[in-house]
Design a protein around this motif. Sequence first.
Motif, PDB file in Angstrom:
ATOM      1  N   GLU A 110     -17.652 -17.095 -32.243  1.00 48.88           N
ATOM      2  CA  GLU A 110     -18.608 -16.364 -31.174  1.00 48.88           C
ATOM      3  C   GLU A 110     -18.365 -15.125 -31.500  1.00 48.88           C
ATOM      4  O   GLU A 110     -19.372 -14.059 -31.013  1.00 48.88           O
TER       5      GLU A 110
ATOM      6  N   ARG B  38     -20.639 -13.593 -33.822  1.00 48.46           N
ATOM      7  CA  ARG B  38     -22.227 -13.173 -33.924  1.00 48.46           C
ATOM      8  C   ARG B  38     -21.908 -11.750 -32.950  1.00 48.46           C
ATOM      9  O   ARG B  38     -22.655 -10.926 -33.064  1.00 48.46           O
ATOM     10  N   THR B  39     -20.969 -12.367 -32.349  1.00 50.31           N
ATOM     11  CA  THR B  39     -20.908 -10.581 -31.072  1.00 50.31           C
ATOM     12  C   THR B  39     -20.879  -9.589 -32.014  1.00 50.31           C
ATOM     13  O   THR B  39     -21.641  -8.547 -31.501  1.00 50.31           O
TER      14      THR B  39
END
Length: 191
Positions: free
Chosen positions: A175, A178-179
């Motif tokens: 996550e 991706r951020t």
Amino acid sequence: MTPPMPRDAEATRSRLLLAARDEFAAVGIAGARVDRIAAVASSNKAQIYHYFGSKELLFDAVFDDMVAATLDEVQIDADDLPEYAGRLHDSYLRRPWVQRLATWYRLERGEDSVIEAVARSNAGKVAAIEGAQRDGRLPTRFTATELLGLVIHTAAFWSGSTPEYGALMRDVDVERRRTVVVEAVAALVRD
């Protein structure tokens, strides 16, 4: 006596492409062996030559399929380049062989080898970005071509990193990765 099973040409071709994808991703064109590909695909070398003509043309078929899947799966949205980069990143995460095949392609085919589908897609992406720049929806500090390159390479940041850098970032979860991609591209397109 049981009659022989009918041959399914498309299934055989698909198995060969899948086995070849993994072989080429692991060792490139020069290192790939058609006997290994055939064995993994539960086929034989003659089928490879029948369906594809040569090891090099088999690589081209694998690469063309990969390109088509990527282009179909990840459409550009010039009005949301950060999310486009995020979706491209997601695609690389789901399909780790993409970056490996692209690297082998660059190394073994060189600068002079152009895939028309990719060239057309890139031209369309540049035109979309140029249109967004012309309309004031995207900044112009980078040309459309430069901005597309920055977006694409940022999306591939994690999947294209060296093992040494990867070791430094081992604890960064999916996550967060991706951020980072999405926020980096968002920073690029801020006025």
